[in-house]
Design an enzyme around this catalytic site. Sequence first.
Site, PDB file in Angstrom:
ATOM      1  N   GLU A   1      44.117  36.860  40.434  1.00 41.69           N
ATOM      2  CA  GLU A   1      42.712  36.865  41.259  1.00 41.69           C
ATOM      3  C   GLU A   1      41.991  36.171  40.322  1.00 41.69           C
ATOM      4  OE1 GLU A   1      44.759  39.969  41.782  1.00 41.69           O
ATOM      5  OE2 GLU A   1      45.025  40.101  43.826  1.00 41.69           O
TER       6      GLU A   1
ATOM      7  N   HIS B   1      41.241  49.517  47.476  1.00 41.92           N
ATOM      8  CA  HIS B   1      40.752  48.680  49.356  1.00 41.92           C
ATOM      9  C   HIS B   1      39.776  48.768  49.235  1.00 41.92           C
ATOM     10  CE1 HIS B   1      44.822  48.121  47.516  1.00 41.92           C
ATOM     11  NE2 HIS B   1      44.793  46.805  49.021  1.00 41.92           N
TER      12      HIS B   1
END
Lengths: 344, 345
Positions: free
Chosen positions: A78, A147
């Site tokens: 990321e 998540h």
Amino acid sequence: MSESTTATLEAGTTTESQRTHISMQQALNRALDEILSADPKTVVFGEDCGQLGGVFRITDGLQAKHGESRVFDTPLAESGILGMSVGLAMAGFHPIPEVQFDGFAYPAINQIVCQIARMNYRSRGKLPMPITLRVPSFGGIRAPEHHGESLEALFAHVPGLKVVSPSDPHDAYHLLKYAASRPDPVIFMEPKSRYWQKGDVDTSDGGTLTGARIVRPGRHLTLVAWGAMVARCLQVAELAAEDGIDVEVLDLRWLKPIDAQALATSVGKTRRAVVVHEAPLTSGLGAEVAQLITQSCFDTLKAPVERVTGFDVPYPSGDLEDEYIPNIDRILLGIQRVLEYRRG
Amino acid sequence: MDSFLPAVAAADAAPLASEQLRELYSLMAAVRYLDTSAVAWQRQGIIPGYAPELGQEAAQVGSAYALDTARDFAFPTYREMGVARTMGVDMVAYMSTHKATWHGGMYDPLASRLAPIQAVVAGSVLHAVGWAHGQTLSEEPGVALSYFGDGASSQGDVHEAMNFAAVMKAPVVFFIQNNGWAISVPTERQVAGGSVAGRAAGYGIPGIQVDGNDVVAVYEATRDAFAHCRAGNGPVVVEAMTYRRGPHSTADDPGRYRSLDDERIDAGKDPLERLRERLLAVGAADEAFFAAAHEAARIEEELIRTGIEALGPRPGTEMFDFVFQETTPALENQATRWREESEHV
């Protein structure tokens, strides 16, 4: 796979300038498709964004249509995705990166905070960062750890970032196109639990996209929410109406900059407010909203601004998710506390 | 460490002409003069701080000399003054970051082709990769030159950058100045394996370790790396082995972690002296040239110092002006309140 790809893109190309009934996933996919078609300097990338079309299929079919140089997969990193976005923006591109899930924005925080948010400032406006970072956000889908996070306060606190979250397909479509057209970095928080809910999208008219929006007018109290919590607040408003309580629901939409005027207007009228968010209570955006309301409506408020939020705990497992996310009962109780408030 | 560059890199590898060797010396002399002067400026209170690059002149000048500012772009951290000078950046604007005038300096990064100065040392390495990939997407010939040090190579962003660049075959030269020290921590306690270039193999990238105190060797290695990138072969890692002769910054006390004897032994021969001997050996320069180069450096330093001293504080409104391209109501309100309250004080 190819069938869904075709269906998604057809929905995005055959109903120009008219009202259509599609899911938020389709609305976002269609918006990205049109952004890519309109602006050759736009690039869409992230983990699994290409051939797979994203784990939520938001980029479904886009690589096949726009090519592998415009829509591409990156290595699983990321910070790399966001750091690469900085360089692409410096080279004149309009990056629309995706981090696959909210919790995976944490490994990229250095690039988001130290680089994306500051490059315009550091360069005295010479290096704008027209980056739209799409972040599938919030909980409600019983996903694994990391998540389902609500990072809005973290992002909104960083100078140089703007933050927006749509609550329905119409806004998702228009706000994404609007965000991608701006010269500043925008964190686009997609309520993943709402991806598959359908709604009417008027593609020809997005209306005003810069501030908050009243999604239900009411007289007795204002519920302030954003993202996935807007739909729940609308449910609550329906139930409250059965008891004769007329709730106004304000979809804040922009979490930075916050539409302080809309808060003042709505709460100035209803004189009571409850802020609802999934993020933990302490130092959450609800505190900011409450302060803005207090500042503009102190004289007329009939009760302190109430907050109904997640708790100061790590986002829990699926089994406890329904206990964590503000549910209808907790929001109704919050409304009750405000309505029944009596001065000391 | 061997060079793994294919033959294409050597195609235009003409040796440097005497004129170019003299130019390299003049650049290094200017950088040396300005660098040592900047430390003095800090002691004199002209600037609040500075990160010297004493001993790294060959690494910085030699590498930047290979860059074409018409098409390439360099990404510095905070110790690349010699790179900026070699690229022709306005040095008052560059030094203004050390004057605490503006983070990132006052120079125009787009016009100068030098990204803003910054302190998160591996952050810009990924920017270089993104910019380089943009060249590929635009089918343009530019190469990104990413500067970082042995300390920065410990950060994850360097790993991600090398992996991204290799996967995407991005035209980026990762130029490491291994100056032996990450503030107080020596390379052997910083870089596992002892070589940043050695890591390149793990990404399938050619890696070169070069004598960073030999300006010609640095130039040639960087030039070859650029040719490799421009030919579409993807990234290259160049590790220039040099030595930070001074402190990390003007706030640092190297006496706490190394002795003067160690410094003398480890630093090796002065890169300026090496080039001077080379120029004399090949008959490319004489004493009059060196005297003129040093006099030019002295005059240049004076001009820059005068420019730095003349830099007034920035108007306070600028604090708010550059946060966004499109400001926000909240920020406008804060700016208004700041103005009102400033006027009352």
